[in-house]
Design an enzyme around this catalytic site. Structure first.
Site: not given
Length: 941
Positions: A163, A431, A559, A599, A637, A771
């Protein structure tokens, strides 16, 4: 650049201060030598002004607005910074950024130093250690059978994800590792004067290397780069420390239960999403998935080959002096090593044969050549179990003939590594977003004539979809075959199917453990899971029939706030379907569910997100128990509190009763991965914390309120008030999206070359499409941290207005309820890093004055309420009162972060005023300030 003098520290912190002063002095000398005396003088003036400003602002007790007494220091600092020439400004940014990086290194080394000091003094085991947790288990009288059962079913897995908040380049991290190594050497060894001088010269060289290494990437990371970055943590930490941790735990168990034999199953593993996470990242393709497994496998083979070669050097035992087992003798005879010099050394010959087989396996699986050419040809291993069996033969022979000590060294650690890493290194999750699966299934159904058009599927209700999908899953007929004439799928659907077909191919090559899971982002109904089941059937990963079998775990990711509230009902609906219940039975009656912290926070705010996650865990635990299914929760997390971050030990112990049950997976994201796992000892400590907390949360009764129902009612009320306050600001205030984009560096963050995926899921300016990672990261940069606290103050104020004794109730909740205490502890840390005065300067970037004043006034007012009520509940007069070392650490960083924030604001203003003219130096300066501020905050994304 010496550390500023603050409140006096305990003697135990003096070595930390000495290390920071040393590194600051070396950095200052480097700036003077490399940039000149004039630049160094500017850096020092700015530092001194910032220190004065920090002292005068009295941050612990300051009100949200900037006090008049602060204005002189602030003006002095702003005057110094704003008139800097561009090149000098960049040097100042680099100087303050690197100081913060160096302070991080010193703090990590100090944690290691303090742990060693406790062990050397024979201090009681510390909270979070396996020794402490195991002692508690023994003291509680947990039966031995129950403890063995725990390890039989346990699964503890931190999962590395790629990320875009890891803002440091690998080259920078390598230089930092060298500095850490040299500091460690000064601490562990008694150096002579000459050795100490040599060490300092080496530190100077490392700091110079850091200064002359480019801080920013010239181009955006590719997915393959992210894969290699993830693998580097295995090479630095996991290969060595995971086997060592297992060994320490087995020895602890043996001491705690004399006479018992412990050979633990590999319950602690490192997972990964890097190369399998396709959600919002079009660059993750079937070929990238193949590359990820190939690179992972090559890395683990390099490690095994190195270790086997080293074992060959160690196990020089002669058959003339010690007998060997028949199995070992046979293994040696099969070796291609026929040298007369090793004729009496069966262990070495056996290891030469093992090396040859390993090298052949690496070539067969990955076309990967070993560093050393094997002595002869040998057949490849069928799987890692065969390799492990050969190592077991060596260990058994050593133990049988009086050399158990040799079996318990490098060989024992290698055997454990093979159990944990196999030939695939890390289990890689797939995913994708549920919307993508839906479109893919709709097209498949239409192409097979089950529906007239793909659009017909979207018009079906949920019950109709479930019935259709269940029937198709139960049918052995495929929906699509590339051999069918006249049927051609869209590129998007073909790409999705290619992922699943590649997964089947890779599982056959590397083993089922290489690709065990499929995760569905944005799950909001049972049909989302059935759609994935149908796609797996198309790829041969689900076999229909009277007793259907499912090859991979299908994991929903809930989410949003609404999705969390429906999660238990969705799973109950699935378990009631015969076809789904049969599939779960084929997976040993286990169901994993993932919960999205990031989210849900962006959707509903910090307090409501935390409470809805807690309630979802309770409901899911009850639902799975009712259907005879073992639940494993996967906690999505992030690093910051706004994305579910915070201390892992307290977070796990704060889970509802029954929600852990020996199994837990947790994502590790962004800059937190390097912070936790780049250093071997720090990495082992963090792995130990996860294992220890899971052990305690599973086996020990928690101290809970005798009747938690009233407290839950209070929490529900607080959540409702906080939700209204948060949604009212973020989603219902006209122009708030503009305020956010102008008052934070979100646009510039989106330009950073720090990740392979876009900042938004869709090409829009809406906060809903942004995001969660850049959302939180942006608020961190401007020192507001809204995702970590906003709404709490309004919630408490509303509650107290209707409950005269409400403060006493909240204080009782804080003292007695681990969930509530953990929630407020994390908020405490976030507020300690928040600076409303600096945030007010970012607000000045908003060009609409009316919008600026209205929104910032609301934020500042909520900050004051939140801080006031938090301190009242905690019954203290300052933030982080129960964590003075963290309080000092944060306070010591402020004088080095504040100039970076001031410079970032000025650079943002200049950059945006000349939007049509791209100034690369200004852009580079902005990106460097982002790097430095992230380093100072440590858990910013």
């Amino acid at each position: 650049m010496p550390i500023p003098e603050t409140d006096s520290a305990d003697d135990k912190d003096q070595p930390l201060r000495a290390d920071i002063r040393l590194l600051g002095r070396l950095l200052g000398d480097t700036v003077r030598e490399q940039e000149g005396e004039a630049v160094f003088a500017v850096v020092e003036r700015i530092r001194q002004a910032s220190v004065r400003f920090d002292r005068e602002s009295a941050r612990e007790d300051a009100l949200p607005a900037v006090a008049p007494a602060d204005e002189a220091s602030r003006a002095e600092l702003a005057q110094l910074l704003n008139k800097l020439p561009r090149e000098t400004m960049l040097s100042v940014v680099r100087a303050f950024s690197y100081f913060l990086h160096l302070a991080n290194i010193a703090e990590d080394q100090h944690h290691i130093r303090r742990r060693r000091a406790h062990e050397l003094q024979g201090s009681p085991a510390r909270e979070g250690s396996l020794e402490h947790s195991l002692a508690r288990v023994v003291a509680a009288g947990v039966p031995l059978a129950r403890l063995r059962e725990f390890f039989t079913v346990a699964q503890v897995s931190p999962v590395l994800t790629a990320h875009p908040t890891e803002v440091s380049r690998k080259s920078i991290l390598q230089a930092q590792h060298e500095i850490a190594r040299l500091l460690d050497g000064r601490d562990r060894m008694q150096l002579t004067a000459g050795e100490r001088a040599d060490n300092e010269r080496s530190l100077r060289r490392a700091v110079l290397t850091l200064w002359r290494t480019r801080m920013l990437r010239p181009s955006r990371l590719a997915v393959v780069d992210e894969i290699n970055n993830g693998i580097s943590h295995y090479e630095s930490t996991f290969f060595s420390e995971l086997p060592r941790l297992y060994g320490e735990l087995e020895e602890l168990l043996a001491r705690s239960f004399p006479g018992e034999d412990w050979d633990l199953p590999p319950f602690l593993r490192i997972g990964s999403w890097i190369g399998g996470d396709r959600d919002g990242n079009p660059f993750v393709t079937a070929d990238i998935l193949r590359s990820a497994l190939r690179l992972q496998s090559a890395a683990v083979f390099d490690f095994y080959l190195h270790e086997v070669h080293a074992l060959g050097g160690e196990l020089s035992l002669s058959q003339l002096l010690v007998p060997v087992s028949p199995a070992l003798a046979e293994l040696a005879e099969r070796s291609p090593d026929h040298s007369p010099h090793r004729a009496d050394e069966p262990y070495r010959r056996a290891l030469t044969g093992i090396y040859a087989r390993l090298a052949a396996t690496a070539r067969a699986l990955d076309q990967h050549a070993s560093e050393r050419v094997p002595l002869g040809a040998a057949p490849p291993y069928a799987d890692s179990a065969d390799f492990l069996a050969d190592l077991g033969t060596i260990a058994a022979s050593l133990r049988e003939h009086g050399a158990a000590l040799l079996a318990d060294g490098r060989l024992r650690r290698l055997r454990r590594a093979v159990q944990v890493f196999g030939f695939h290194l890390a289990p890689l999750d797939l995913r994708q977003n549920s919307d993508v699966h839906e479109r893919c299934v709709a097209e498949l159904l239409a192409s097979a004539g089950r529906l007239p058009t793909p659009d017909a599927y979207s018009r079906l209700g949920e019950e109709e979809r479930i019935a259709l999908l269940a029937a198709e899953i139960a049918s052995p007929r495929p929906l699509y075959s590339p051999l069918l004439a006249g049927v051609e799928l869209s590129r998007a659907t073909a790409d999705e199917l290619a992922i699943f077909f590649a997964a089947r191919e890779l599982r056959a090559r590397y083993g089922a453990a290489a690709l065990p899971n499929v995760i569905i982002s944005k799950t909001d109904g049972a049909s989302d899971l059935l759609e994935v089941a149908l796609l797996l059937k198309e790829a041969g990963l689900l076999v229909a029939g009277e007793t259907p079998s499912l090859a991979m775990n299908i994991i929903p990711l809930f989410e949003t706030i609404d999705d969390l509230r429906r999660s238990a009902a969705v799973m109950a609906q699935l378990f009631a379907l015969p076809v789904w219940r049969a599939l779960i039975a084929s997976r040993d009656d286990e169901q994993e569910v993932m919960l999205g912290y990031s989210d849900s926070n962006k959707d509903g705010g910090f307090l409501t997100s935390g409470w809805e996650l807690y309630k979802a865990e309770v409901a899911l635990t009850e639902t799975c128990a009712r259907h005879g299914v073992r639940l494993r929760l996967f906690h999505g997390r992030g690093g910051s509190v706004g994305r579910g971050g915070g201390p892992s030990y307290q977070a796990i112990l704060a889970q509802p009763d029954g929600a852990v049950s020996g199994q837990i997976r947790i994502t590790e994201q962004g800059e937190v991965i390097a912070s936790k796992y780049a250093h071997p000892e720090v990495g082992r400590r963090n792995l130990e914390i996860l294992a220890a907390a899971t052990l305690e949360a599973t086996l020990l009764a928690r101290e809970q309120e005798t009747d938690p129902a009233p407290l839950r009612a209070v929490m529900e009320t607080l959540s409702q008030h906080a939700y209204r306050a948060y949604r009212g600001l973020v989603y219902e205030t006209p122009g708030f999206d503009r305020y956010f984009r102008e008052s934070t560096p979100i646009s510039e963050i989106a330009e950073l070359n720090i990740g392979s995926r876009p900042a938004s899921r869709k090409p829009s300016q809406r906060i809903e499409d942004l995001r969660a990672i850049p959302w939180v990261f942006s608020w961190s940069q401007c020192r507001l941290m809204i995702p970590g606290w906003y709404g709490f103050g309004s919630a408490v104020e509303a509650f107290l207005a209707g409950h005269p004794d409400g403060l006493a109730t909240l204080r009782r909740m804080y003292r007695s309820w681990p969930f509530f205490r953990s929630l407020l502890s994390n908020m405490d840390m976030v507020l300690a890093k928040t600076d409303i005065g600096i945030a007010s300067r970012y607000a000045e970037l908003v060009t609409d004055l009316e919008l600026r004043d209205a929104v910032f006034a609301r934020i500042a007012g909520e900050h004051a309420r939140t801080r006031r009520h938090l301190l009242a509940i905690e019954e203290t007069d300052c933030l982080l009162a129960d964590n003075p070392s963290l309080r000092r650490s944060i306070r010591n960083r402020f004088p080095y972060m504040d100039p970076l924030n001031h410079l970032q604001i000025e650079l943002l203003r200049r950059h945006r005023e000349h939007a049509g003219e791209i100034d690369e130096r200004a852009r580079r300066g902005i990106h460097m300030t982002i790097n430095g501020i992230a380093a100072g905050l440590r858990n910013s994304g």
